[in-house]
Design a protein around this motif. Structure first.
Motif, PDB file in Angstrom:
ATOM      1  N   MET A   1       0.862  -1.107   0.034  1.00  0.00           N
ATOM      2  CA  MET A   1       0.025  -0.023  -0.109  1.00  0.00           C
ATOM      3  C   MET A   1       0.878   1.414  -0.030  1.00  0.00           C
ATOM      4  O   MET A   1       2.015   1.251   0.655  1.00  0.00           O
ATOM      5  N   TYR A   2       0.282   2.207  -0.355  1.00  0.00           N
ATOM      6  CA  TYR A   2       0.962   3.419  -0.714  1.00  0.00           C
ATOM      7  C   TYR A   2       0.003   4.558  -0.218  1.00  0.00           C
ATOM      8  O   TYR A   2      -1.225   4.885  -0.365  1.00  0.00           O
ATOM      9  N   ALA A   3       0.523   5.616   0.458  1.00  0.00           N
ATOM     10  CA  ALA A   3      -0.048   6.781   1.106  1.00  0.00           C
ATOM     11  C   ALA A   3       0.810   8.187   1.009  1.00  0.00           C
ATOM     12  O   ALA A   3       1.838   8.105   1.119  1.00  0.00           O
ATOM     13  N   ILE A   4      -0.081   9.074   0.985  1.00  0.00           N
ATOM     14  CA  ILE A   4       0.792  10.567   1.348  1.00  0.00           C
ATOM     15  C   ILE A   4       0.137  10.965   2.514  1.00  0.00           C
ATOM     16  O   ILE A   4      -0.907  10.818   2.959  1.00  0.00           O
ATOM     17  N   LEU A   5       1.215  11.334   3.390  1.00  0.00           N
ATOM     18  CA  LEU A   5       0.815  11.912   4.594  1.00  0.00           C
ATOM     19  C   LEU A   5       1.189  13.569   4.555  1.00  0.00           C
ATOM     20  O   LEU A   5       2.249  14.000   4.548  1.00  0.00           O
ATOM     21  N   THR A   6       0.018  14.058   5.097  1.00  0.00           N
ATOM     22  CA  THR A   6       0.238  15.732   5.116  1.00  0.00           C
ATOM     23  C   THR A   6       0.970  16.197   6.699  1.00  0.00           C
ATOM     24  O   THR A   6       0.467  15.624   7.736  1.00  0.00           O
ATOM     25  N   GLU A   7       2.076  16.950   6.629  1.00  0.00           N
ATOM     26  CA  GLU A   7       2.819  17.280   7.672  1.00  0.00           C
ATOM     27  C   GLU A   7       2.478  18.888   7.796  1.00  0.00           C
ATOM     28  O   GLU A   7       3.123  19.536   6.988  1.00  0.00           O
ATOM     29  N   ASN A   8       1.894  19.458   8.894  1.00  0.00           N
ATOM     30  CA  ASN A   8       1.669  20.890   8.793  1.00  0.00           C
ATOM     31  C   ASN A   8       2.913  21.507   9.682  1.00  0.00           C
ATOM     32  O   ASN A   8       3.406  20.906  10.297  1.00  0.00           O
ATOM     33  N   ASP A 117      -7.747  16.312   2.979  1.00  0.00           N
ATOM     34  CA  ASP A 117      -7.315  15.011   3.714  1.00  0.00           C
ATOM     35  C   ASP A 117      -5.905  15.002   4.113  1.00  0.00           C
ATOM     36  O   ASP A 117      -5.118  15.233   3.384  1.00  0.00           O
ATOM     37  N   GLY A 118      -5.545  14.790   5.224  1.00  0.00           N
ATOM     38  CA  GLY A 118      -4.243  14.679   5.772  1.00  0.00           C
ATOM     39  C   GLY A 118      -3.485  13.443   5.464  1.00  0.00           C
ATOM     40  O   GLY A 118      -2.408  13.234   5.203  1.00  0.00           O
ATOM     41  N   VAL A 119      -4.447  12.423   5.297  1.00  0.00           N
ATOM     42  CA  VAL A 119      -3.817  11.195   4.615  1.00  0.00           C
ATOM     43  C   VAL A 119      -4.399  10.943   3.333  1.00  0.00           C
ATOM     44  O   VAL A 119      -5.825  10.852   3.281  1.00  0.00           O
ATOM     45  N   ARG A 120      -3.868  10.557   2.231  1.00  0.00           N
ATOM     46  CA  ARG A 120      -4.495  10.205   0.827  1.00  0.00           C
ATOM     47  C   ARG A 120      -3.971   8.979   0.360  1.00  0.00           C
ATOM     48  O   ARG A 120      -2.536   8.562   0.079  1.00  0.00           O
ATOM     49  N   GLN A 121      -4.627   8.193   0.132  1.00  0.00           N
ATOM     50  CA  GLN A 121      -4.309   6.697  -0.311  1.00  0.00           C
ATOM     51  C   GLN A 121      -3.647   6.935  -1.776  1.00  0.00           C
ATOM     52  O   GLN A 121      -4.600   7.777  -2.638  1.00  0.00           O
ATOM     53  N   ILE A 122      -2.792   6.307  -2.291  1.00  0.00           N
ATOM     54  CA  ILE A 122      -2.016   6.652  -3.655  1.00  0.00           C
ATOM     55  C   ILE A 122      -1.940   5.241  -4.201  1.00  0.00           C
ATOM     56  O   ILE A 122      -1.758   4.217  -3.428  1.00  0.00           O
ATOM     57  N   ASN A 123      -1.854   5.056  -5.501  1.00  0.00           N
ATOM     58  CA  ASN A 123      -1.262   4.038  -6.100  1.00  0.00           C
ATOM     59  C   ASN A 123      -0.033   3.714  -6.436  1.00  0.00           C
ATOM     60  O   ASN A 123       1.040   4.828  -6.328  1.00  0.00           O
ATOM     61  N   GLU A 124       0.495   2.778  -7.153  1.00  0.00           N
ATOM     62  CA  GLU A 124       1.863   2.413  -7.300  1.00  0.00           C
ATOM     63  C   GLU A 124       2.449   3.447  -8.076  1.00  0.00           C
ATOM     64  O   GLU A 124       3.595   3.898  -8.190  1.00  0.00           O
ATOM     65  N   LYS A 125       1.596   3.525  -9.291  1.00  0.00           N
ATOM     66  CA  LYS A 125       2.183   4.628 -10.237  1.00  0.00           C
ATOM     67  C   LYS A 125       2.435   6.049  -9.767  1.00  0.00           C
ATOM     68  O   LYS A 125       3.374   6.649 -10.175  1.00  0.00           O
ATOM     69  N   ILE A 126       1.657   6.520  -8.895  1.00  0.00           N
ATOM     70  CA  ILE A 126       1.683   7.903  -8.450  1.00  0.00           C
ATOM     71  C   ILE A 126       2.853   7.933  -7.426  1.00  0.00           C
ATOM     72  O   ILE A 126       3.718   8.667  -7.461  1.00  0.00           O
ATOM     73  N   PHE A 127       2.996   6.777  -6.517  1.00  0.00           N
ATOM     74  CA  PHE A 127       4.314   6.681  -5.701  1.00  0.00           C
ATOM     75  C   PHE A 127       5.435   6.606  -6.498  1.00  0.00           C
ATOM     76  O   PHE A 127       6.326   7.488  -6.070  1.00  0.00           O
ATOM     77  N   SER A 145      19.381   2.480  -3.423  1.00  0.00           N
ATOM     78  CA  SER A 145      20.266   1.759  -4.423  1.00  0.00           C
ATOM     79  C   SER A 145      20.580   2.445  -5.430  1.00  0.00           C
ATOM     80  O   SER A 145      20.421   3.671  -5.456  1.00  0.00           O
ATOM     81  N   GLU A 146      21.258   2.177  -6.587  1.00  0.00           N
ATOM     82  CA  GLU A 146      22.182   2.852  -7.350  1.00  0.00           C
ATOM     83  C   GLU A 146      21.247   3.375  -8.621  1.00  0.00           C
ATOM     84  O   GLU A 146      21.868   4.287  -9.235  1.00  0.00           O
ATOM     85  N   SER A 147      20.114   2.847  -8.860  1.00  0.00           N
ATOM     86  CA  SER A 147      19.353   3.584  -9.986  1.00  0.00           C
ATOM     87  C   SER A 147      17.946   3.907  -9.698  1.00  0.00           C
ATOM     88  O   SER A 147      17.346   3.202  -8.721  1.00  0.00           O
ATOM     89  N   LYS A 148      17.366   4.613 -10.502  1.00  0.00           N
ATOM     90  CA  LYS A 148      15.673   5.054 -10.389  1.00  0.00           C
ATOM     91  C   LYS A 148      15.071   3.713 -10.891  1.00  0.00           C
ATOM     92  O   LYS A 148      15.547   3.192 -11.601  1.00  0.00           O
ATOM     93  N   CYS A 149      13.853   3.524 -10.187  1.00  0.00           N
ATOM     94  CA  CYS A 149      12.973   2.809 -10.598  1.00  0.00           C
ATOM     95  C   CYS A 149      12.417   3.105 -12.008  1.00  0.00           C
ATOM     96  O   CYS A 149      11.778   4.302 -12.154  1.00  0.00           O
ATOM     97  N   GLU A 150      12.317   1.980 -12.905  1.00  0.00           N
ATOM     98  CA  GLU A 150      11.560   2.447 -14.225  1.00  0.00           C
ATOM     99  C   GLU A 150      10.172   2.007 -14.115  1.00  0.00           C
ATOM    100  O   GLU A 150       9.963   0.831 -13.636  1.00  0.00           O
ATOM    101  N   TYR A 151       9.270   2.724 -14.584  1.00  0.00           N
ATOM    102  CA  TYR A 151       7.776   2.475 -14.197  1.00  0.00           C
ATOM    103  C   TYR A 151       7.191   2.956 -15.449  1.00  0.00           C
ATOM    104  O   TYR A 151       7.002   4.132 -15.689  1.00  0.00           O
ATOM    105  N   SER A 152       6.323   2.230 -16.086  1.00  0.00           N
ATOM    106  CA  SER A 152       5.545   2.606 -17.162  1.00  0.00           C
ATOM    107  C   SER A 152       4.126   1.875 -16.961  1.00  0.00           C
ATOM    108  O   SER A 152       4.123   0.919 -16.142  1.00  0.00           O
TER     109      SER A 152
END
Length: 159
Positions: A1-8, A117-127, A145-152
């Motif tokens: 799972m993936y999420a965005i956490l807002t920090e004020n 929303d202080g917490v927003r669920q996101i998908n793998e693509k957005i992450f 690790s040494e390289s960026k993740c490739e995601y399409s």
């Protein structure tokens, strides 16, 4: 799972950036041990905090993984704390909006109140869209690790 956490910049909670994050029970299903999170700050509202942020604009600024979740012992509303096993700050801000477009996909039904929303669920693509814009190198969800993740779109990743 993936999420965005807002920090004020100013919080009424006993949050400690990268250590623990307070949240109400309505987000409990989004914030489970193992959830990979990206920390977000909205628009700067108090110039006193300008030097403590990566940008005055809305931006993402760190990555973490939830290690455990515990009830807030002082809450009578069934609130919780998430504690982190990993926390890595970005060296530069990843702006939430670039070229007139937000990185997060905002549902049409939420256009007016999505950012509340202080917490927003996101998908793998957005992450990975956010992480790949950061200065943290990741491969299949591992920081350092040494390289960026490739995601399409359409890719399946094992994390």
């Amino acid at each position: 799972m993936y999420a965005i956490l807002t920090e004020n910049d100013i919080s009424q909670w006993n949050d400690i950036s990268g250590v623990k994050y307070h949240f109400p029970k309505r987000y409990r299903d989004y914030l489970l041990p193992g959830t990979k999170v990206i920390f977000y700050k909205g628009t700067l509202k108090n110039a006193e905090f300008k030097n403590k942020r990566l940008s005055s604009l809305p931006h993402y600024f760190a990555y973490g993984v939830i290690a455990r979740v515990e009830k807030d012992p002082q809450s009578n509303k069934n609130d919780f704390y998430a504690f982190f096993s990993e926390y890595k700050k970005f060296q530069r801000a990843v702006l939430a909006k670039e070229g007139g477009r937000f990185i997060e996909e905002i549902p049409a039904t939420r256009k007016k109140n999505y950012w509340r929303d202080g917490v927003r669920q996101i998908n793998e693509k957005i992450f990975f869209a956010i992480m790949n814009k950061s200065d943290l190198d990741i491969t299949h969800g591992e920081v350092g690790s040494e390289s960026k993740c490739e995601y399409s779109e359409g890719d399946t990743l094992s994390i």
